[in-house]
Design an enzyme around this catalytic site. Structure first.
Site, PDB file in Angstrom:
ATOM      1  N   GLU A 127       0.802  -1.241   0.000  1.00 38.17           N
ATOM      2  CA  GLU A 127       0.000   0.000   0.000  1.00 38.17           C
ATOM      3  C   GLU A 127       0.828   1.282   0.000  1.00 38.17           C
ATOM      4  O   GLU A 127       0.606   2.170   0.815  1.00 38.17           O
ATOM      5  CB  GLU A 127      -0.968  -0.008   1.194  1.00 38.17           C
ATOM      6  CG  GLU A 127      -1.927  -1.174   1.157  1.00 38.17           C
ATOM      7  CD  GLU A 127      -2.950  -1.144   2.310  1.00 38.17           C
ATOM      8  OE1 GLU A 127      -2.892  -0.242   3.146  1.00 38.17           O
ATOM      9  OE2 GLU A 127      -3.789  -2.053   2.340  1.00 38.17           O
ATOM     10  N   ASN A 169       2.171  -5.152  -3.188  1.00 38.77           N
ATOM     11  CA  ASN A 169       0.767  -5.480  -2.893  1.00 38.77           C
ATOM     12  C   ASN A 169      -0.030  -4.207  -2.614  1.00 38.77           C
ATOM     13  O   ASN A 169       0.435  -3.335  -1.878  1.00 38.77           O
ATOM     14  CB  ASN A 169       0.759  -6.382  -1.650  1.00 38.77           C
ATOM     15  CG  ASN A 169      -0.581  -7.030  -1.354  1.00 38.77           C
ATOM     16  OD1 ASN A 169      -1.171  -7.670  -2.232  1.00 38.77           O
ATOM     17  ND2 ASN A 169      -1.060  -6.887  -0.124  1.00 38.77           N
ATOM     18  N   HIS A 205     -10.336  -6.207  -2.180  1.00 38.78           N
ATOM     19  CA  HIS A 205     -11.416  -6.020  -1.205  1.00 38.78           C
ATOM     20  C   HIS A 205     -12.563  -5.346  -1.956  1.00 38.78           C
ATOM     21  O   HIS A 205     -12.504  -4.164  -2.268  1.00 38.78           O
ATOM     22  CB  HIS A 205     -10.943  -5.147  -0.042  1.00 38.78           C
ATOM     23  CG  HIS A 205      -9.822  -5.760   0.738  1.00 38.78           C
ATOM     24  ND1 HIS A 205      -9.982  -6.916   1.467  1.00 38.78           N
ATOM     25  CD2 HIS A 205      -8.529  -5.390   0.900  1.00 38.78           C
ATOM     26  CE1 HIS A 205      -8.832  -7.231   2.050  1.00 38.78           C
ATOM     27  NE2 HIS A 205      -7.931  -6.320   1.715  1.00 38.78           N
ATOM     28  N   GLU A 232      -5.970 -10.782  -1.061  1.00 44.86           N
ATOM     29  CA  GLU A 232      -6.783 -10.550   0.148  1.00 44.86           C
ATOM     30  C   GLU A 232      -8.263 -10.517  -0.196  1.00 44.86           C
ATOM     31  O   GLU A 232      -9.019  -9.697   0.315  1.00 44.86           O
ATOM     32  CB  GLU A 232      -6.373  -9.228   0.825  1.00 44.86           C
ATOM     33  CG  GLU A 232      -4.891  -9.159   1.160  1.00 44.86           C
ATOM     34  CD  GLU A 232      -4.494  -7.889   1.911  1.00 44.86           C
ATOM     35  OE1 GLU A 232      -5.386  -7.153   2.397  1.00 44.86           O
ATOM     36  OE2 GLU A 232      -3.279  -7.634   1.988  1.00 44.86           O
ATOM     37  N   ASP A 234     -12.021 -10.501  -0.555  1.00 46.41           N
ATOM     38  CA  ASP A 234     -13.295 -10.602   0.170  1.00 46.41           C
ATOM     39  C   ASP A 234     -14.289  -9.719  -0.571  1.00 46.41           C
ATOM     40  O   ASP A 234     -13.921  -8.691  -1.131  1.00 46.41           O
ATOM     41  CB  ASP A 234     -13.190 -10.270   1.670  1.00 46.41           C
ATOM     42  CG  ASP A 234     -12.463  -8.981   1.994  1.00 46.41           C
ATOM     43  OD1 ASP A 234     -12.334  -8.107   1.118  1.00 46.41           O
ATOM     44  OD2 ASP A 234     -12.026  -8.835   3.160  1.00 46.41           O
TER      45      ASP A 234
END
Ligand code: XIL
Length: 297
Positions: A127, A169, A205, A232, A234
């Site tokens: 990030e 990432n 996400h 990650e 979701d």
């Protein structure tokens, strides 16, 4: 195949999950972990605040528990994350300049050395790019040590563990947009100058479907010569099952997409409280989203 991991393995891919060390005594959780997944990411235990709570004093207890549980059950491990502007220990938050740069590089070297030979891929930097239209870096004390901090971190990680794939990432990188393009340009620059980078992680996400150019965006990174990984995943929203299928099919359609990791197992394990964005219910039952993923693998 009848499990996520076995189905992914049919095409040489993996299917992983984030794991919390505190849940390794929960039998429902561990049964699902051992049955369905063949890759593991420590949800918090390998982050800077966990691994170096005081400067120069390292604590690998949580990370080692997760790694040992994974390896003894035949799973591989993604390392997450060596440098991130969040979850810095307090002592690092209070540092700046060349002193901080030295502490950052020592952290990368020490943690990557501790796990040398045991990690499939490290999120070396997490990030670092800004949201919105700038396409540039996010402000942080890490960034203020100099724009070359990312390549310095990748070089230090490669020197410490030459066997680990090294990833950048980030989130909000799911389509072609200024942020993902900023990262794309960095990766292209790193490849042209020989800075060691092997993979890009797309956190993903999401709420419902990803952008329509999700697969094309993965593909443009792959065309730079890096692996892409969904790191990650979701997905909240009333079209959840369909959206999980779309994401899974996109990875399957990109040869360099090495695998998918969901950010937890059951809805009750999710960091997105109340959004129920995962593949299993709180009691461990398979959701329609699970079936959509399994069918797409
Ligand atoms: C989250 C964890 O799931 C939470 O338990 C923790 O409180 C905060 O961090 N992007 C990342 C992950 O790269 O490390 C974050 O994990 C979620 C967002």
């Amino acid at each position: 195949a009848t499990t996520l991991g076995a189905a992914a393995a049919q095409s040489g891919r993996y299917f992983g999950t984030a794991v919390a060390a505190s849940k390794l005594g929960d039998q429902t959780y561990v049964n699902l972990l051992n049955t369905e997944f063949n890759m593991v990411t420590a949800e918090n235990e390998m982050k800077w605040d966990a691994t170096e709570p005081n400067r120069g004093q390292f604590n690998y207890s949580g990370g080692d528990r997760i790694l040992n549980q994974a390896v003894s059950n035949g799973k591989r491990v993604r390392g997450h994350a060596l440098l991130w502007y969040q979850q810095e220990p307090g002592w690092a938050q209070r540092m700046e300049g060349s002193d901080l740069r030295q502490a950052m590089m020592n952290h990368v070297t020490q943690v990557a050395t501790h796990y040398k030979g045991k990690i499939y891929a490290w999120d070396v930097v997490n990030e670092a790019f800004a949201d919105g239209g700038s396409g540039g870096r996010r402000d942080s004390n890490l960034q203020r040590t100099g724009n070359d901090w990312i390549e310095a971190a990748f070089r230090a990680a490669r020197a410490a563990d030459p066997g680990a794939k090294l990833c950048y990432n980030d989130y909000n990188t799911d389509g072609v947009n200024p942020k993902s393009t900023g990262i794309y340009n960095m990766v292209r620059d790193f490849k042209s100058r020989g800075v060691p980078i092997d993979c890009v992680g797309f956190q993903s996400h999401l709420t419902n479907n990803p952008p329509g150019d999700y697969q094309a965006n993965l593909q443009r990174f792959a065309d730079l010569g890096v692996e892409v990984q969904i790191t990650e995943l979701d997905i909240a929203g009333n079209q959840q099952a369909n959206a999980y299928g779309v994401v899974t099919k996109a990875c399957m359609a990109v040869r360099a997409c090495a695998g998918i990791t969901t950010w937890g197992i059951r809805d009750t394990d999710s960091w997105r409280g109340g959004e129920n964005p995962l593949l299993f219910t709180g009691s461990g039952a398979k959701k329609p989203a699970y079936t959509a993923v399994l069918d797409a693998l």
